[in-house]
Design an enzyme around this catalytic site. Structure first.
Site, short mmCIF file in Angstrom:
data_model
loop_
_atom_site.label_atom_id
_atom_site.label_comp_id
_atom_site.label_asym_id
_atom_site.label_seq_id
_atom_site.Cartn_x
_atom_site.Cartn_y
_atom_site.Cartn_z
N GLU A 1 17.83 60.95 -11.12
CA GLU A 1 16.65 61.82 -11.14
C GLU A 1 16.76 62.90 -12.24
O GLU A 1 15.77 63.21 -12.90
CB GLU A 1 16.45 62.45 -9.76
N TYR B 1 9.16 57.88 -7.40
CA TYR B 1 9.27 57.63 -5.96
C TYR B 1 9.28 56.12 -5.64
O TYR B 1 8.93 55.72 -4.54
CB TYR B 1 8.12 58.31 -5.22
N PHE C 1 2.71 55.77 3.13
CA PHE C 1 2.25 57.01 2.52
C PHE C 1 2.44 57.05 1.00
O PHE C 1 2.19 58.06 0.36
CB PHE C 1 2.99 58.21 3.15
N HIS D 1 11.10 68.81 -3.38
CA HIS D 1 11.89 67.58 -3.36
C HIS D 1 13.33 67.95 -3.69
O HIS D 1 13.57 68.86 -4.49
CB HIS D 1 11.39 66.59 -4.43
N ASN E 1 4.99 69.14 1.33
CA ASN E 1 6.11 69.89 1.91
C ASN E 1 6.92 70.68 0.88
O ASN E 1 8.11 70.92 1.06
CB ASN E 1 6.98 68.97 2.76
N LYS F 1 6.85 71.37 -5.61
CA LYS F 1 5.71 70.46 -5.59
C LYS F 1 4.36 71.18 -5.79
O LYS F 1 4.29 72.41 -5.67
CB LYS F 1 5.71 69.69 -4.26
P1 DAT Z 1 12.58 64.06 1.65
O1 DAT Z 1 11.57 64.61 0.68
O2 DAT Z 1 12.91 65.06 2.73
O3 DAT Z 1 13.81 63.51 0.99
P2 DAT Z 1 11.72 61.30 2.05
O4 DAT Z 1 12.59 60.95 0.91
O5 DAT Z 1 11.89 60.52 3.32
O6 DAT Z 1 11.87 62.87 2.43
O7 DAT Z 1 10.20 61.17 1.64
C1 DAT Z 1 9.77 61.55 0.35
C2 DAT Z 1 8.46 62.29 0.47
O8 DAT Z 1 7.45 61.40 0.97
C3 DAT Z 1 8.46 63.46 1.47
O9 DAT Z 1 8.99 64.64 0.93
C4 DAT Z 1 7.01 63.58 1.78
C5 DAT Z 1 6.53 62.12 1.79
N1 DAT Z 1 6.58 61.59 3.15
C6 DAT Z 1 7.67 61.19 3.85
N2 DAT Z 1 7.35 60.77 5.09
C7 DAT Z 1 5.99 60.91 5.17
C8 DAT Z 1 5.03 60.65 6.19
N3 DAT Z 1 5.39 60.16 7.38
N4 DAT Z 1 3.73 60.92 5.92
C9 DAT Z 1 3.34 61.40 4.70
N5 DAT Z 1 4.20 61.66 3.70
C10 DAT Z 1 5.50 61.43 3.93
MG MG Z 2 14.05 61.87 -0.26
#
Ligand code: DAT
Ligand code: MG
Length: 140
Positions: A128, A51, A59, A117, A114, A11
C-alpha cells in the site's frame, strides 16, 4: 527499538468535515510519526485497484464510489509496532463497536464511511505504501 511503517488514509467523510488535524493529533499522541503525507483525489478505478482484495464483497462498488467521492489524505505512519498501534487508534471497522477515544468512535459516520484506512499486516503495508509513494517521499 524497531521502527515499523504503516499506510493510512484519511477518508472523504473526514476531509469533508475538516478533521485531518484532529485525526493526525490522535496518531501523533499515540507515538506515530507522519513521515509522508499528501492530499489527493482518487479515481474510482484507482480505489477499485487499491481495495481489490474486497472485489467480491457486496459493499465493493459503494466503497469505491465513496473513496473517490472527495479528497483523501494518504500518509505513511512510523513508530514502534506502527501497524498494530494504528489499528488501535483507528478503532473497530464498525464505529458502533469502536472503543471510546478511537478515531472511528469519535468521528466515523457509519461502517462504510468510517474516516480512516490502515494497513492490516506488514505485507499489505509495504504494497500500500508503494502504491502511493516513492521511496524518496518518505522522510523518517
Ligand atoms: P478495515 O477498514 O477496518 O480494515 P475491512 O478491510 O474489512 O475493514 O473493510 C474495508 C472497508 O470496507 C471498511 O473500512 C469499510 C468498508 N466496509 C467493510 N465492511 C462493510 C460493510 N459491512 N458495509 C459497508 N462497508 C463496509
Ligand atoms: Mg482492511
Amino acid at each position: 527499538m524497531t521502527l515499523e511503517r504503516t499506510f493510512s488514509i484519511i477518508k472523504p467523510d473526514a476531509t469533508r468535515r475538516n478533521l485531518t488535524g484532529k485525526i493526525n493529533a490522535k496518531f501523533e499522541d499515540a507515538g506515530l510519526r507522519i513521515v509522508a503525507q499528501k492530499r489527493i483525489l482518487m479515481t474510482k478505478a484507482q480505489a477499485g485497484e487499491f481495495y481489490g482484495v474486497h472485489k467480491d464483497r457486496p459493499f465493493y462498488d459503494e466503497l469505491c464510489e465513496f473513496m473517490s467521492s472527495g479528497p483523501v489524505v494518504v500518509q505513511v505512519l512510523e513508530g514502534e509496532n506502527a501497524i498494530a498501534k494504528n489499528r488501535e487508534v483507528m478503532g473497530a471497522t464498525n464505529p458502533a463497536d469502536a472503543a471510546a477515544g478511537t478515531v472511528r468512535a469519535d468521528f466515523a459516520e457509519s461502517v462504510g464511511e468510517n474516516s480512516v484506512h490502515g494497513s492490516d499486516a506488514p505485507e499489505t503495508a509495504a504494497v500500500e505504501i508503494a502504491y502511493f509513494f516513492a521511496g524518496t517521499e518518505l522522510v523518517g
